[in-house]
Design a protein around this motif. Structure first.
Motif, PDB file in Angstrom:
ATOM      1  N   LEU A   1       0.367   6.429  -5.547  1.00  0.00           N
ATOM      2  CA  LEU A   1      -1.441   6.390  -6.567  1.00  0.00           C
ATOM      3  C   LEU A   1      -1.207   6.792  -7.695  1.00  0.00           C
TER       4      LEU A   1
ATOM      5  N   GLU B   1     -15.829   5.656  -9.285  1.00  0.00           N
ATOM      6  CA  GLU B   1     -14.695   4.948  -9.336  1.00  0.00           C
ATOM      7  C   GLU B   1     -14.465   4.020 -10.839  1.00  0.00           C
TER       8      GLU B   1
ATOM      9  N   ALA C   1     -14.213  -0.444   0.749  1.00  0.00           N
ATOM     10  CA  ALA C   1     -12.712   0.087   1.407  1.00  0.00           C
ATOM     11  C   ALA C   1     -13.352   0.356   2.339  1.00  0.00           C
TER      12      ALA C   1
ATOM     13  N   LYS D   1       1.084  -1.231  -0.166  1.00  0.00           N
ATOM     14  CA  LYS D   1      -0.049   0.185  -0.035  1.00  0.00           C
ATOM     15  C   LYS D   1       0.478   0.805   0.157  1.00  0.00           C
TER      16      LYS D   1
ATOM     17  N   SER E   1      -9.238   3.048  -5.777  1.00  0.00           N
ATOM     18  CA  SER E   1      -9.248   2.750  -3.977  1.00  0.00           C
ATOM     19  C   SER E   1     -10.038   2.033  -3.343  1.00  0.00           C
ATOM     20  N   THR E   2     -10.998   0.509  -4.631  1.00  0.00           N
ATOM     21  CA  THR E   2     -11.538  -0.545  -3.807  1.00  0.00           C
ATOM     22  C   THR E   2     -11.042  -1.700  -4.122  1.00  0.00           C
TER      23      THR E   2
ATOM     24  N   ASN F   1      -3.635   5.283  -9.986  1.00  0.00           N
ATOM     25  CA  ASN F   1      -5.502   5.134  -9.299  1.00  0.00           C
ATOM     26  C   ASN F   1      -5.819   6.530  -9.196  1.00  0.00           C
TER      27      ASN F   1
ATOM     28  N   LYS G   1      -9.213   7.868 -11.291  1.00  0.00           N
ATOM     29  CA  LYS G   1     -10.187   8.123 -10.416  1.00  0.00           C
ATOM     30  C   LYS G   1     -10.838   9.434 -11.109  1.00  0.00           C
TER      31      LYS G   1
END
Ligand code: PDD
Length: 287
Positions: free
Chosen positions: A153, A170, A246, A149, A185-186, A156, A160
């Motif tokens: 990002l 999403e 999430a 993690k 993010s899920t 991502n 998004k």
């Protein structure tokens, strides 16, 4: 009331909180993070989040700058000081500050630790869940270690943002073979026509979401059939239901994928009942 953050050993006003310009998180994305839900003044699934934080740090060979007990005290303090009843607490650990050079600095600097917390309006989350959200599909252009993690990002963020510009909440990321990996993010889930819950196995291609882990246990306890296997975009569009999980959304029904409605185009009973029962299966650590 002014917000408060924890930065490298000090509690500071959020507006004044800062890290050095040569923090490796800033320059290289050389750091990791966690986001935990706060609900009814309790941190949700704290131990699982801290286990994953330890794993992310050890994969990057960053040494956590404080004990778990001390970190827990900081999280509770930041959440309390910000008077968060329902919201999120954010933890970020980077390799620390050093002259810019790609190699790990020698000697190792003290890792930089930041903790923030903020309130969220639970009614807004409930309203979104009752409506369901739209997702778009995008190619998964991330690196091969998304099981860690990290704060890196950018793919991502771009996916998004594309979702937002398309009127969706999403982006579902799709691998080269046409299978959904996860959301920006899920984690991504579908319910098949015959009532099986399907989600991709947590190997290196996705983040092993804590909400996902706890929901798998909840589904098992409820006697639901679970299949941990990849699914394609076509299968998802033809599914009875779809949803994402999430810490920030818990279980959020997906009612449209690109231009196709999912099922009846409304949140379905699986997603809503899993959402309703989720916290019975979660760990609650009072702040
Ligand atoms: N995101 N996959 C990705 C890529 C994520 O970033 C997240 C969490 C998840 C779900 O993990 P969990 O159930 O442990 O929250 C899956 C957090 C909330 C974020 O970046 O804000």
């Amino acid at each position: 009331m002014s917000r408060l953050a924890y930065v490298n050993g000090r509690y500071v006003r959020h507006a004044d909180a800062a890290v050095h310009i040569e923090d490796r998180g800033y320059q290289f994305g050389d750091g990791v993070y966690e986001v935990c839900e706060i609900r009814d003044r309790a941190i949700i699934d704290l131990d699982l989040h801290l286990d994953r934080l330890d794993r992310s740090l050890s994969e990057l060979r960053i040494v956590m700058p404080m004990s778990r007990a001390a970190l827990t005290a900081v999280l509770r303090e930041v959440a309390r000081e910000n008077r968060v009843r329902d919201g999120l607490v954010y933890i970020q650990v980077t390799r620390g500050v050093a002259r810019r050079d790609h190699y790990f600095p020698v000697p190792a600097p003290r890792p930089a630790l930041v903790v923030t917390a903020r309130s969220l309006d639970r009614r807004k989350g409930e309203a979104a869940a009752n409506e369901g959200i739209a997702v778009i599909t995008r190619p998964d252009e991330r690196w091969a270690r998304v099981d860690i993690k990290t704060t890196g990002l950018l793919p991502n963020v771009l996916a998004k943002q594309a979702a937002r510009e398309a009127g969706a909440r999403e982006a579902w990321l799709v691998d080269r073979d046409g299978y959904v990996t996860e959301g920006g993010s899920t984690n991504a889930w579908i319910v098949t026509a015959d009532g099986a819950l399907v989600t991709r196995p947590a190997e290196r291609g996705i983040l092993r979401g804590i909400t996902r882990t706890v929901l798998l246990k909840a589904a098992e306890a409820a006697g639901l059939r679970v299949e941990e296997r990849p699914f394609t975009v076509a299968e998802a569009k033809a599914a009875r239901e779809a949803f994402v999980t999430a810490a920030s959304t818990i279980v959020m029904p997906v009612v449209r994928i690109d231009d196709a409605p999912v099922g009846a185009g409304r949140p379905g009973p699986f997603a809503l009942s899993l959402r309703g029962g989720f916290h019975e299966h979660a760990q609650h650590t009072p702040i």
